[in-house]
Scaffold this motif. Structure first.
Motif, PDB file in Angstrom:
ATOM      1  N   GLU A  30       0.834  -1.201   0.000  1.00  0.00           N
ATOM      2  CA  GLU A  30       0.000   0.000   0.000  1.00  0.00           C
ATOM      3  C   GLU A  30       0.864   1.244   0.000  1.00  0.00           C
ATOM      4  O   GLU A  30       2.040   1.218   0.379  1.00  0.00           O
ATOM      5  CB  GLU A  30      -0.925   0.036   1.218  1.00  0.00           C
ATOM      6  N   ASP A 180       3.934   7.540  -9.537  1.00  0.00           N
ATOM      7  CA  ASP A 180       3.666   6.326 -10.308  1.00  0.00           C
ATOM      8  C   ASP A 180       4.638   5.224  -9.913  1.00  0.00           C
ATOM      9  O   ASP A 180       4.252   4.048  -9.797  1.00  0.00           O
ATOM     10  CB  ASP A 180       3.772   6.635 -11.804  1.00  0.00           C
ATOM     11  N   ARG A 183       3.395   3.766  -6.706  1.00  0.00           N
ATOM     12  CA  ARG A 183       2.252   2.882  -6.928  1.00  0.00           C
ATOM     13  C   ARG A 183       2.719   1.529  -7.484  1.00  0.00           C
ATOM     14  O   ARG A 183       2.216   0.478  -7.074  1.00  0.00           O
ATOM     15  CB  ARG A 183       1.269   3.512  -7.914  1.00  0.00           C
ATOM     16  N   ARG A 187       2.287  -2.255  -5.804  1.00  0.00           N
ATOM     17  CA  ARG A 187       1.679  -3.410  -6.465  1.00  0.00           C
ATOM     18  C   ARG A 187       2.571  -4.644  -6.391  1.00  0.00           C
ATOM     19  O   ARG A 187       2.091  -5.771  -6.523  1.00  0.00           O
ATOM     20  CB  ARG A 187       1.364  -3.073  -7.926  1.00  0.00           C
ATOM     21  N   ALA A 205      -2.157   9.408  -5.261  1.00  0.00           N
ATOM     22  CA  ALA A 205      -1.229   8.305  -5.001  1.00  0.00           C
ATOM     23  C   ALA A 205      -1.677   7.344  -3.918  1.00  0.00           C
ATOM     24  O   ALA A 205      -1.327   6.164  -3.946  1.00  0.00           O
ATOM     25  CB  ALA A 205       0.136   8.880  -4.607  1.00  0.00           C
ATOM     26  N   ASP A 207      -3.397   4.914  -1.076  1.00  0.00           N
ATOM     27  CA  ASP A 207      -4.458   3.988  -0.666  1.00  0.00           C
ATOM     28  C   ASP A 207      -5.119   4.513   0.604  1.00  0.00           C
ATOM     29  O   ASP A 207      -6.334   4.431   0.758  1.00  0.00           O
ATOM     30  CB  ASP A 207      -3.881   2.591  -0.403  1.00  0.00           C
TER      31      ASP A 207
END
Length: 259
Positions: A30, A180, A183, A187, A205, A207
């Motif tokens: 996250e 980015d 992120r 993931r 950006a 969560d």
């Protein structure tokens, strides 16, 4: 996989509480953005979570606390501070190599890790350049590449990246690129904490967002739960209506702020 968890953290300097009763979790996979006014305790919180400082009270648990020794900590968390003063004339490759080696990279993997990290932040071809001679934004991206190489070199399942105002010196393109990257790391299972001043970027950006004011947690939760008129006023002392387009993405327009 273990989170970095803080419970009731307190830290005082000169008799003044910088943090008081702060609890949170930074979970693998996250992006947690921390927002707040200058002096709210954001950087101090990052220092505690990274193991660089110790709280006066409260408890920290998780991979960083378990690591204890600095070398072991470097293999579970990478830190990008607000600013770094270099004592030597490092070129970009040499600086990024420090991160790869701190993360535990094998000797044969160091070069590819460093070049890949520089390319990812848009500095392909900059490996031999003196970091001290670069623009502020370019140097900031070299330090980000160092942290990326460190995270990617980490040998175990626990990997965290702690970013203190990573977009402060960057143009809009590279602000978005940096987030980015955050992120994409999330993931892949990395827990990312980013201190951000731009609430629109935080909403893009994150969560989850944690809002600090006066060393205390004002709110934490999903962006749409935290970035509200009431929380913005409590966090910044500013009446600034929050818009929503699309419905789940908060945004703010500074032009309509009221004291």
């Amino acid at each position: 996989m273990s989170a970095i968890a803080a419970r009731d953290l307190r830290l005082a300097v000169g008799g003044r509480a910088i943090l008081d009763g702060v609890s949170l979790e930074l979970r693998p996979g996250e992006v947690l953005c921390v927002i707040g006014a200058n002096g709210a305790g954001k950087s101090t919180l990052l220092g505690l979570l990274s193991g660089a400082r110790r709280p006066d009270a409260g408890m920290l648990t998780g991979p960083v606390a378990d690591a204890r020794a600095p070398a072991a900590m470097a293999r579970v968390r990478a830190v990008l501070p607000q600013s770094v003063e270099l004592g030597f004339a490092f070129n970009a490759f040499e600086l990024v190599r420090l991160g790869a080696e701190a993360g535990g990279a094998r000797a044969e993997a160091v070069a590819s890790l460093c070049h890949d990290a520089l390319a990812e932040v848009g500095l392909d071809g900059f490996a031999g350049r003196n970091v001290a001679a670069m623009s502020g934004g370019e140097a900031q991206r070299v330090h980000l590449a160092r942290a990326l190489a460190q995270v990617r070199a980490m040998p175990g399942p626990h990997r965290f990246l702690l970013l203190d105002e990573p977009t402060a010196s960057l143009d809009l393109k590279h602000q978005i690129l940096t987030l980015d990257i955050a992120r994409r790391l999330a993931r892949k299972g990395v827990g990312v904490l980013a201190i951000l001043h731009d609430l629109n970027l935080a909403c893009l950006a994150a969560d989850r967002i944690l809002a600090l004011a006066g060393g205390r947690v004002v709110a934490q939760g999903r962006p749409e739960e935290v970035v509200t008129d009431g929380v913005v006023e409590a966090t910044y002392g500013l009446r600034l209506p929050v818009g929503r387009v699309p419905a789940t993405a908060p945004f703010l327009l500074p032009q309509i702020a009221k004291e």
